[in-house]
Motif scaffolding. Structure first.
Motif, PDB file in Angstrom:
ATOM      1  N   ARG A   1       0.829  -1.211   0.000  1.00 39.04           N
ATOM      2  CA  ARG A   1       0.000   0.000   0.000  1.00 39.04           C
ATOM      3  C   ARG A   1       0.859   1.255   0.000  1.00 39.04           C
ATOM      4  NH1 ARG A   1      -3.635  -1.456   4.946  1.00 39.04           N
ATOM      5  NH2 ARG A   1      -1.502  -1.740   5.563  1.00 39.04           N
ATOM      6  N   GLY A   2       1.946   1.249   0.752  1.00 43.62           N
ATOM      7  CA  GLY A   2       2.838   2.406   0.773  1.00 43.62           C
ATOM      8  C   GLY A   2       3.472   2.640  -0.581  1.00 43.62           C
ATOM      9  N   LEU A   3       3.901   1.575  -1.231  1.00 41.35           N
ATOM     10  CA  LEU A   3       4.483   1.677  -2.565  1.00 41.35           C
ATOM     11  C   LEU A   3       3.436   2.191  -3.545  1.00 41.35           C
ATOM     12  CD1 LEU A   3       6.702   1.277  -4.651  1.00 41.35           C
ATOM     13  CD2 LEU A   3       6.025  -1.135  -4.784  1.00 41.35           C
ATOM     14  N   ARG A   4       2.242   1.667  -3.480  1.00 43.46           N
ATOM     15  CA  ARG A   4       1.176   2.103  -4.387  1.00 43.46           C
ATOM     16  C   ARG A   4       0.874   3.590  -4.205  1.00 43.46           C
ATOM     17  NH1 ARG A   4      -1.385  -2.035  -7.017  1.00 43.46           N
ATOM     18  NH2 ARG A   4      -0.830  -4.102  -6.246  1.00 43.46           N
ATOM     19  N   ARG A   5       0.908   4.052  -2.980  1.00 43.40           N
ATOM     20  CA  ARG A   5       0.653   5.463  -2.700  1.00 43.40           C
ATOM     21  C   ARG A   5       1.758   6.332  -3.325  1.00 43.40           C
ATOM     22  NH1 ARG A   5      -1.021   4.850   2.467  1.00 43.40           N
ATOM     23  NH2 ARG A   5       1.102   4.921   3.214  1.00 43.40           N
ATOM     24  N   ARG A   6       3.000   5.895  -3.208  1.00 40.78           N
ATOM     25  CA  ARG A   6       4.109   6.652  -3.784  1.00 40.78           C
ATOM     26  C   ARG A   6       4.066   6.621  -5.320  1.00 40.78           C
ATOM     27  NH1 ARG A   6       6.323   4.064   0.521  1.00 40.78           N
ATOM     28  NH2 ARG A   6       7.477   2.568  -0.723  1.00 40.78           N
ATOM     29  N   VAL A   7       3.702   5.489  -5.890  1.00 36.73           N
ATOM     30  CA  VAL A   7       3.550   5.395  -7.345  1.00 36.73           C
ATOM     31  C   VAL A   7       2.448   6.353  -7.801  1.00 36.73           C
ATOM     32  CG1 VAL A   7       2.756   3.889  -9.219  1.00 36.73           C
ATOM     33  CG2 VAL A   7       4.485   3.068  -7.605  1.00 36.73           C
ATOM     34  N   ALA A   8       1.339   6.385  -7.080  1.00 38.15           N
ATOM     35  CA  ALA A   8       0.228   7.272  -7.440  1.00 38.15           C
ATOM     36  C   ALA A   8       0.661   8.740  -7.435  1.00 38.15           C
ATOM     37  CB  ALA A   8      -0.947   7.057  -6.490  1.00 38.15           C
ATOM     38  N   ARG A   9       1.515   9.122  -6.486  1.00 37.51           N
ATOM     39  CA  ARG A   9       2.011  10.506  -6.441  1.00 37.51           C
ATOM     40  C   ARG A   9       2.821  10.835  -7.695  1.00 37.51           C
ATOM     41  NH1 ARG A   9       4.675  10.234  -1.041  1.00 37.51           N
ATOM     42  NH2 ARG A   9       2.948   9.317   0.066  1.00 37.51           N
ATOM     43  N   ALA A  10       3.666   9.903  -8.115  1.00 39.85           N
ATOM     44  CA  ALA A  10       4.467  10.123  -9.330  1.00 39.85           C
ATOM     45  C   ALA A  10       3.565  10.229 -10.554  1.00 39.85           C
ATOM     46  CB  ALA A  10       5.477   8.994  -9.508  1.00 39.85           C
ATOM     47  N   VAL A  11       2.568   9.376 -10.624  1.00 41.20           N
ATOM     48  CA  VAL A  11       1.658   9.363 -11.768  1.00 41.20           C
ATOM     49  C   VAL A  11       0.871  10.670 -11.837  1.00 41.20           C
ATOM     50  CG1 VAL A  11      -0.406   8.257 -12.724  1.00 41.20           C
ATOM     51  CG2 VAL A  11       1.503   6.851 -11.877  1.00 41.20           C
ATOM     52  N   GLU A  12       0.395  11.160 -10.713  1.00 38.68           N
ATOM     53  CA  GLU A  12      -0.406  12.392 -10.681  1.00 38.68           C
ATOM     54  C   GLU A  12       0.327  13.562 -11.337  1.00 38.68           C
ATOM     55  OE1 GLU A  12      -1.464  13.117  -6.615  1.00 38.68           O
ATOM     56  OE2 GLU A  12      -2.732  11.324  -6.529  1.00 38.68           O
ATOM     57  N   ARG A  13       1.628  13.632 -11.159  1.00 37.95           N
ATOM     58  CA  ARG A  13       2.417  14.735 -11.727  1.00 37.95           C
ATOM     59  C   ARG A  13       2.479  14.692 -13.252  1.00 37.95           C
ATOM     60  NH1 ARG A  13       6.422  12.898  -8.317  1.00 37.95           N
ATOM     61  NH2 ARG A  13       7.769  12.655 -10.125  1.00 37.95           N
ATOM     62  N   THR A  14       2.217  13.552 -13.854  1.00 35.57           N
ATOM     63  CA  THR A  14       2.356  13.402 -15.305  1.00 35.57           C
ATOM     64  C   THR A  14       1.050  13.594 -16.067  1.00 35.57           C
ATOM     65  OG1 THR A  14       1.943  11.018 -15.318  1.00 35.57           O
ATOM     66  CG2 THR A  14       4.216  11.739 -14.944  1.00 35.57           C
ATOM     67  N   LEU A  15      -0.046  13.707 -15.344  1.00 40.20           N
ATOM     68  CA  LEU A  15      -1.350  13.764 -15.994  1.00 40.20           C
ATOM     69  C   LEU A  15      -1.658  15.141 -16.562  1.00 40.20           C
ATOM     70  CD1 LEU A  15      -3.478  11.708 -13.451  1.00 40.20           C
ATOM     71  CD2 LEU A  15      -2.441  10.907 -15.591  1.00 40.20           C
ATOM     72  N   GLU A  16      -2.344  15.129 -17.711  1.00 36.85           N
ATOM     73  CA  GLU A  16      -2.847  16.357 -18.307  1.00 36.85           C
ATOM     74  C   GLU A  16      -4.178  16.693 -17.655  1.00 36.85           C
ATOM     75  OE1 GLU A  16      -3.068  15.184 -22.412  1.00 36.85           O
ATOM     76  OE2 GLU A  16      -0.935  15.552 -22.746  1.00 36.85           O
ATOM     77  N   PRO A  17      -4.673  17.928 -17.805  1.00 37.36           N
ATOM     78  CA  PRO A  17      -5.974  18.283 -17.237  1.00 37.36           C
ATOM     79  C   PRO A  17      -7.076  17.338 -17.731  1.00 37.36           C
ATOM     80  CG  PRO A  17      -4.828  20.246 -17.976  1.00 37.36           C
ATOM     81  CD  PRO A  17      -4.017  19.067 -18.445  1.00 37.36           C
ATOM     82  N   ASP A  18      -7.900  16.894 -16.821  1.00 37.40           N
ATOM     83  CA  ASP A  18      -9.047  15.999 -17.093  1.00 37.40           C
ATOM     84  C   ASP A  18      -8.659  14.606 -17.592  1.00 37.40           C
ATOM     85  OD1 ASP A  18     -10.854  18.039 -16.344  1.00 37.40           O
ATOM     86  OD2 ASP A  18     -10.761  18.878 -18.373  1.00 37.40           O
ATOM     87  N   GLU A  19      -7.394  14.244 -17.535  1.00 33.75           N
ATOM     88  CA  GLU A  19      -6.967  12.899 -17.939  1.00 33.75           C
ATOM     89  C   GLU A  19      -7.277  11.922 -16.809  1.00 33.75           C
ATOM     90  OE1 GLU A  19      -3.213  11.064 -20.374  1.00 33.75           O
ATOM     91  OE2 GLU A  19      -2.802  12.654 -18.932  1.00 33.75           O
ATOM     92  N   VAL A  20      -7.758  10.738 -17.155  1.00 38.89           N
ATOM     93  CA  VAL A  20      -8.182   9.756 -16.168  1.00 38.89           C
ATOM     94  C   VAL A  20      -7.320   8.495 -16.266  1.00 38.89           C
ATOM     95  CG1 VAL A  20     -10.107   8.313 -15.393  1.00 38.89           C
ATOM     96  CG2 VAL A  20     -10.555  10.605 -16.279  1.00 38.89           C
ATOM     97  N   VAL A  21      -6.767   8.073 -15.139  1.00 41.63           N
ATOM     98  CA  VAL A  21      -5.960   6.845 -15.090  1.00 41.63           C
ATOM     99  C   VAL A  21      -6.886   5.635 -15.140  1.00 41.63           C
ATOM    100  CG1 VAL A  21      -4.392   5.453 -13.691  1.00 41.63           C
ATOM    101  CG2 VAL A  21      -4.103   7.936 -13.799  1.00 41.63           C
ATOM    102  N   GLN A  22      -6.581   4.709 -16.047  1.00 42.84           N
ATOM    103  CA  GLN A  22      -7.338   3.464 -16.152  1.00 42.84           C
ATOM    104  C   GLN A  22      -6.604   2.305 -15.500  1.00 42.84           C
ATOM    105  OE1 GLN A  22      -7.913   3.427 -20.438  1.00 42.84           O
ATOM    106  NE2 GLN A  22      -9.978   4.243 -20.173  1.00 42.84           N
ATOM    107  N   SER A  23      -5.277   2.293 -15.610  1.00 37.23           N
ATOM    108  CA  SER A  23      -4.496   1.199 -15.051  1.00 37.23           C
ATOM    109  C   SER A  23      -3.041   1.643 -14.878  1.00 37.23           C
ATOM    110  CB  SER A  23      -4.563  -0.017 -15.983  1.00 37.23           C
ATOM    111  OG  SER A  23      -3.954  -1.131 -15.393  1.00 37.23           O
ATOM    112  N   THR A  24      -2.422   1.134 -13.830  1.00 37.79           N
ATOM    113  CA  THR A  24      -1.012   1.417 -13.559  1.00 37.79           C
ATOM    114  C   THR A  24      -0.330   0.116 -13.181  1.00 37.79           C
ATOM    115  OG1 THR A  24      -1.561   3.611 -12.716  1.00 37.79           O
ATOM    116  CG2 THR A  24       0.584   2.724 -12.095  1.00 37.79           C
ATOM    117  N   VAL A  25       0.896  -0.078 -13.656  1.00 34.61           N
ATOM    118  CA  VAL A  25       1.652  -1.274 -13.297  1.00 34.61           C
ATOM    119  C   VAL A  25       3.116  -0.899 -13.052  1.00 34.61           C
ATOM    120  CG1 VAL A  25       2.105  -2.018 -15.670  1.00 34.61           C
ATOM    121  CG2 VAL A  25       2.003  -3.718 -13.853  1.00 34.61           C
ATOM    122  N   TYR A  26       3.676  -1.515 -12.030  1.00 35.69           N
ATOM    123  CA  TYR A  26       5.058  -1.300 -11.595  1.00 35.69           C
ATOM    124  C   TYR A  26       5.858  -2.478 -12.127  1.00 35.69           C
ATOM    125  CZ  TYR A  26       8.657  -0.431  -7.952  1.00 35.69           C
ATOM    126  OH  TYR A  26       9.801  -0.160  -7.251  1.00 35.69           O
TER     127      TYR A  26
END
Length: 134
Positions: A8-33
């Motif tokens: 869960r801690g790793l997933r939270r940190r991955v989510a923070r990195a992903v959030e910085r890369t998103l364009e306005p109104d872009e929606v994440v469908q899937s993420t994999v490490y």
């Protein structure tokens, strides 16, 4: 076990990195490490993960984003490339399950193929990634 070392801690940190890369109104469908292995002999001889590189691949409603993972803090992972979703295909490794694959093979149009190993706690996410992109 401290939350820092849990999935869960790793997933939270991955989510923070992903959030910085998103364009306005872009929606994440899937993420994999993922991991790409470098020096297997060095790892065997030393017992240490020599040459292992971490990657994060994100599927959004528009594109596939590739981040170079930061091995010390996933939240600091950096954007390497982004491709329109239509320009990327993904499949499990040869003979592997599409639901819980051990490997993912990506083909980036005009860039070639890349094979990644999927850590155990991310294998269901990898299966979801295949299903979502498919």
């Amino acid at each position: 076990m401290p939350i820092v070392f849990s999935g869960r801690g790793l997933r939270r940190r991955v989510a923070r990195a992903v959030e910085r890369t998103l364009e306005p109104d872009e929606v994440v469908q899937s993420t994999v490490y993922l991991h790409a292995y470098g020096d297997a002999i060095g790892s065997i001889l030393t017992g240490l993960p020599v040459g292992i590189r971490t990657w994060i691949v994100v599927l959004t409603d528009r594109r596939v984003i590739l981040l170079k993972g930061n091995e010390l803090n996933a939240a600091k992972s950096e954007l390497i490339a982004a491709y329109p979703s239509a320009d990327v295909t993904v499949a499990p490794g040869d003979g592997e399950s599409k639901i819980i694959p051990k490997h993912l093979e990506f083909q980036f149009e005009g860039q070639g193929n890349v094979r990644f190993a999927v850590p155990l706690i991310w294998r269901r996410d990898a299966g979801n990634f295949i299903a979502e992109l498919g």
